[in-house]
Write an enzyme that holds these catalytic residues in place. Structure first.
Site, PDB file in Angstrom:
ATOM      1  N   ARG A  70      -4.095  -4.825   6.029  1.00 56.71           N
ATOM      2  CA  ARG A  70      -5.342  -4.509   5.334  1.00 56.71           C
ATOM      3  C   ARG A  70      -6.386  -5.575   5.647  1.00 56.71           C
ATOM      4  O   ARG A  70      -6.069  -6.729   5.874  1.00 56.71           O
ATOM      5  CB  ARG A  70      -5.112  -4.448   3.815  1.00 56.71           C
ATOM      6  CG  ARG A  70      -4.365  -3.209   3.378  1.00 56.71           C
ATOM      7  CD  ARG A  70      -4.227  -3.138   1.869  1.00 56.71           C
ATOM      8  NE  ARG A  70      -3.296  -4.120   1.364  1.00 56.71           N
ATOM      9  CZ  ARG A  70      -3.604  -5.299   0.847  1.00 56.71           C
ATOM     10  NH1 ARG A  70      -4.871  -5.659   0.707  1.00 56.71           N
ATOM     11  NH2 ARG A  70      -2.674  -6.122   0.442  1.00 56.71           N
ATOM     12  N   TYR A 198      -4.314   1.347  10.337  1.00 55.33           N
ATOM     13  CA  TYR A 198      -3.276   0.716   9.509  1.00 55.33           C
ATOM     14  C   TYR A 198      -3.180   1.377   8.135  1.00 55.33           C
ATOM     15  O   TYR A 198      -4.209   1.656   7.502  1.00 55.33           O
ATOM     16  CB  TYR A 198      -3.538  -0.792   9.354  1.00 55.33           C
ATOM     17  CG  TYR A 198      -2.585  -1.390   8.352  1.00 55.33           C
ATOM     18  CD1 TYR A 198      -1.244  -1.598   8.691  1.00 55.33           C
ATOM     19  CD2 TYR A 198      -2.977  -1.640   7.042  1.00 55.33           C
ATOM     20  CE1 TYR A 198      -0.342  -2.068   7.750  1.00 55.33           C
ATOM     21  CE2 TYR A 198      -2.082  -2.113   6.093  1.00 55.33           C
ATOM     22  CZ  TYR A 198      -0.762  -2.326   6.459  1.00 55.33           C
ATOM     23  OH  TYR A 198       0.132  -2.780   5.531  1.00 55.33           O
ATOM     24  N   LYS A 207      -4.146   3.040  -1.194  1.00 57.28           N
ATOM     25  CA  LYS A 207      -4.916   1.985  -1.867  1.00 57.28           C
ATOM     26  C   LYS A 207      -6.322   2.468  -2.221  1.00 57.28           C
ATOM     27  O   LYS A 207      -6.852   2.146  -3.279  1.00 57.28           O
ATOM     28  CB  LYS A 207      -5.009   0.746  -0.988  1.00 57.28           C
ATOM     29  CG  LYS A 207      -3.672   0.200  -0.545  1.00 57.28           C
ATOM     30  CD  LYS A 207      -2.825  -0.178  -1.726  1.00 57.28           C
ATOM     31  CE  LYS A 207      -1.542  -0.858  -1.268  1.00 57.28           C
ATOM     32  NZ  LYS A 207      -0.682  -1.189  -2.407  1.00 57.28           N
ATOM     33  N   HIS A 227      -1.218  -1.396  -9.603  1.00 61.78           N
ATOM     34  CA  HIS A 227      -0.411  -1.747  -8.432  1.00 61.78           C
ATOM     35  C   HIS A 227       0.986  -2.135  -8.927  1.00 61.78           C
ATOM     36  O   HIS A 227       1.352  -3.311  -8.939  1.00 61.78           O
ATOM     37  CB  HIS A 227      -1.103  -2.918  -7.723  1.00 61.78           C
ATOM     38  CG  HIS A 227      -0.552  -3.236  -6.364  1.00 61.78           C
ATOM     39  ND1 HIS A 227      -0.656  -4.483  -5.792  1.00 61.78           N
ATOM     40  CD2 HIS A 227       0.094  -2.471  -5.462  1.00 61.78           C
ATOM     41  CE1 HIS A 227      -0.104  -4.466  -4.598  1.00 61.78           C
ATOM     42  NE2 HIS A 227       0.367  -3.272  -4.367  1.00 61.78           N
ATOM     43  N   SER A 249       1.292  -7.622  -2.948  1.00 56.58           N
ATOM     44  CA  SER A 249       1.884  -7.025  -1.760  1.00 56.58           C
ATOM     45  C   SER A 249       2.965  -7.952  -1.178  1.00 56.58           C
ATOM     46  O   SER A 249       2.776  -9.172  -1.144  1.00 56.58           O
ATOM     47  CB  SER A 249       0.811  -6.823  -0.690  1.00 56.58           C
ATOM     48  OG  SER A 249      -0.312  -6.206  -1.266  1.00 56.58           O
ATOM     49  N   CYS A 251       5.920  -8.815  -2.243  1.00 62.40           N
ATOM     50  CA  CYS A 251       6.615  -9.712  -3.172  1.00 62.40           C
ATOM     51  C   CYS A 251       7.845  -9.036  -3.771  1.00 62.40           C
ATOM     52  O   CYS A 251       8.318  -9.412  -4.842  1.00 62.40           O
ATOM     53  CB  CYS A 251       5.686 -10.164  -4.300  1.00 62.40           C
ATOM     54  SG  CYS A 251       4.461 -11.364  -3.770  1.00 62.40           S
ATOM     55  N   ASP A 278       5.097   1.215  -5.701  1.00 57.73           N
ATOM     56  CA  ASP A 278       3.828   0.536  -5.374  1.00 57.73           C
ATOM     57  C   ASP A 278       2.685   0.850  -6.335  1.00 57.73           C
ATOM     58  O   ASP A 278       1.881  -0.014  -6.610  1.00 57.73           O
ATOM     59  CB  ASP A 278       3.418   0.906  -3.937  1.00 57.73           C
ATOM     60  CG  ASP A 278       2.320   0.011  -3.391  1.00 57.73           C
ATOM     61  OD1 ASP A 278       2.398  -1.216  -3.608  1.00 57.73           O
ATOM     62  OD2 ASP A 278       1.381   0.523  -2.765  1.00 57.73           O
ATOM     63  N   ARG A 367       6.283  -1.986   9.093  1.00 58.24           N
ATOM     64  CA  ARG A 367       6.506  -1.097   7.951  1.00 58.24           C
ATOM     65  C   ARG A 367       7.412   0.077   8.289  1.00 58.24           C
ATOM     66  O   ARG A 367       7.540   0.450   9.455  1.00 58.24           O
ATOM     67  CB  ARG A 367       5.153  -0.518   7.505  1.00 58.24           C
ATOM     68  CG  ARG A 367       4.133  -1.561   7.053  1.00 58.24           C
ATOM     69  CD  ARG A 367       4.366  -1.965   5.640  1.00 58.24           C
ATOM     70  NE  ARG A 367       3.448  -2.976   5.147  1.00 58.24           N
ATOM     71  CZ  ARG A 367       3.088  -3.082   3.870  1.00 58.24           C
ATOM     72  NH1 ARG A 367       3.527  -2.235   2.976  1.00 58.24           N
ATOM     73  NH2 ARG A 367       2.289  -4.057   3.477  1.00 58.24           N
TER      74      ARG A 367
END
Ligand code: OXD
Ligand code: MN
Length: 583
Positions: A70, A198, A207, A227, A249, A251, A278, A367
């Site tokens: 991002r 992306y 998002k 989130h 993000s 974590c 998420d 990813r």
């Protein structure tokens, strides 16, 4: 094809004219459509087929090396008034942003197909769900949206019935970082993204819609778009309680959402059910509780570090029907990333022969995209149109020092302060330096579509409408010792903390009152079955001198948001500060 909704047809026509698209394809989300798109991408080199024996229907996409995360510095919230976007967002006036984006989109789809992608965020028949349409020129985006959302005909039918939808316009352009912008127009319920393929920049349902636009909508409609992961914990009596958890993000939200309890817990009958990893939409219910749905239908998870040890459920779903982005491959063309196992990869994420001197084999933000229905621990309540009732909210960061393993807020307002003061070390999920501690309130710093001051006021408002609010906790799995080693084993053993959290929610366990909140009593965290006991004294310490500094830093951080910060939040900060003494 076209739709029964005039407004949608007009918008598609207008975009097709503006972008001079060569073809228009309305996506129905069918298997046949997906197979055609995959075949085209294999032809064009957008995708490579992975080993069909070990990984049937799995593909590798290698992105442009400058398009791997991002781009927060190129992401804008474009409200009429700058103060509505707040200091937490980059802001541009809508007229200026439209002029800029019109220039970029003009003629950008010449020779390309324009895909119309109707999608629904949330169970298709839930009143809590919201829909959108993404127009994109990227077949990779279409294939990912199919896994990440309820995409295609059913969503279009709902959009025609609702009569409203979020408009998302996306083009990969030339993938030039100097001609890349992710623009949000919350007042128009629209998104425009140019120059990146992306996930977080291009899969607009995620998002851009489900967090930035939805958080703005949620404020006016009285709910919260967060989130957060959502997980159900079943105890040996067969009772399932749900926890929502906000973590920045990369974590460990995905790992926590599909945790398999340690052996001693499994034997006793504990189970974990995955609802989402998420994003979480939280609605106050008529019963005074907070009800959650996962607006997504898939995982766009971080590959590095995922293994049979850290996340066996993820490993069980990643061997078929998965799109991998920027991972490495072994010599027999299986996907590979750091932390997976000790095989040596043959090619790195850029497709070069692997040379450890050139950095990691898989990109640190590589990813996997996979449907949530493939998850072995998928909850049978995840499709419930009413959502699931939440008993506890966790706010977690990646902090080497200070933050204890778990800390319970005294009440909702104190919990909102814990969320607002959250800080975490940055990760590879966004471009920029990794490992720097930054404030990331509610893990929403990159995603809140409006001013944080107003957002915290909204959190307090939602809380005041709950007669049975969830309890709020701060957690930290990432505390390190003097040698820099993690003190807490994490992963499956985080179950031990969840057991304490739920024990507190049921009013069964006592806690130690401290100046900064409630902590487990000595022996309060169940360590049975651990091969060596972690240093619990360090994990549960409250160092007053460090906390005095932290509270001052939180005070300064809140003051960045000016008069909009609710007085109740400052009052509770003041009262914590007044209780804490040096030494
Ligand atoms: C994500 C992120 O992809 O937070 O979920 O970056
Ligand atoms: Mn995320």
């Amino acid at each position: 094809m076209s739709s029964k909704l005039q407004a949608l047809n007009e918008w598609v026509d207008q975009v097709a004219t503006q972008t001079r698209a060569s073809r228009i394809h309305w996506c129905d989300g069918s298997d046949a459509e997906n197979e055609r798109l995959i075949a085209e991408m294999l032809d064009s080199g957008d995708l490579e087929k992975l080993n069909p024996d070990t990984h049937p229907d799995c593909y590798l996409h290698r992105s442009d090396p400058d398009d791997v995360a991002r781009v927060e510095h190129l992401t804008f919230v474009c409200t009429e008034r700058k103060e509505d976007a707040g200091p937490n967002n980059n802001w541009m006036a809508p007229a200026e942003a439209h002029a800029l984006m019109n220039g970029l989109f003009a003629g950008c789809m010449e020779g390309r197909t324009l895909y119309v992608v109707p999608y629904c965020m949330g169970p298709i028949d839930s009143p809590l769900s919201r829909c959108g349409v993404e127009i994109t020129d990227s077949p990779y985006v279409v294939a990912n949206m199919r896994l990440m959302t309820r995409m295609g005909s059913a969503a279009l039918t709902r959009i025609e019935r609702d009569g409203t939808f979020v408009k998302g316009l996306h083009s990969t352009g030339e993938l030039d970082p100097d001609r890349r912008y992710i623009m949000h127009f919350p007042e128009e319920l629209s998104i425009q993204s140019f120059g990146s393929g992306y996930g977080g920049n291009a899969l607009l349902g995620k998002k851009c819609h489900a967090l930035r636009i939805a958080s703005y909508q949620a404020r006016t409609e009285g709910w919260l778009a967060e989130h957060m992961l959502i997980v159900g914990i079943e105890n040996p009596e067969g009772e399932v309680r749900y926890i929502a958890g906000a973590f920045p993000s990369a974590c460990g939200k995905t790992n926590l959402a599909m945790l398999i309890p340690p052996a001693a817990y499994r034997e006793a009958g504990w189970k974990v059910w995955t609802v989402g990893d998420d994003i979480c939409w939280l609605h106050p219910g008529e019963d005074g509780r907070l009800w959650a749905i996962n607006p997504e239908a898939g995982f766009f998870g971080v590959a590095p570090g995922t293994s049979a040890k850290t996340n066996p459920n993820a490993m069980a779903m990643l061997d078929r029907e998965t799109i991998f982005t920027n991972v490495a491959v072994t010599d027999d063309n299986q996907p590979w990333w750091e932390g997976l196992d000790d095989r040596v990869p043959a090619k790195d994420w850029r497709g070069r022969d692997f040379d450890p001197g050139q950095g990691p084999a898989a990109h640190p933000n590589s990813r996997f995209t996979v449907s949530i229905s493939r998850c072995p621990s998928y909850s049978d309540q995840a499709e419930n149109p009413d959502g699931v009732p939440i008993d506890a909210i966790l706010f977690g960061g990646r902090r080497a020092t200070l933050a204890p393993l778990v800390l319970e807020a005294e009440d909702w307002v104190h919990g909102v302060l814990l969320g607002a003061g959250m800080a975490s070390e940055t990760t590879a999920a966004a471009t920029g330096q990794v490992g720097v501690v930054r404030r990331d309130p509610m893990a929403m710093k990159p995603f809140c579509g409006y001013n944080f001051g107003d957002y915290w006021a909204h959190w307090l408002d939602v809380g005041s409408r709950l007669t049975r609010p969830p309890k709020i906790f701060q957690v930290n799995w990432f505390r390190r010792d003097a040698e820099g080693r993690f003190i807490w084993p994490g992963f499956a053993d985080n179950m031990r903390v969840l057991e304490w959290v739920l024990g507190r929610c049921r009013g069964e366990l006592s806690a130690r009152e401290t100046a900064v909140g409630r902590l487990p009593e000595q022996g309060g965290i169940n360590l049975a079955g651990l091969s060596s006991a972690p240093d619990m004294a360090s994990l549960l310490e409250v160092d007053h001198d460090d906390w005095i500094e932290e509270l001052q830093a939180i005070d300064k951080h809140l003051s960045n948001y000016g008069d909009g910060v609710p007085k109740a939040l400052k009052d509770v900060l003041g009262s914590v500060q007044s209780r804490i003494r040096p030494g």
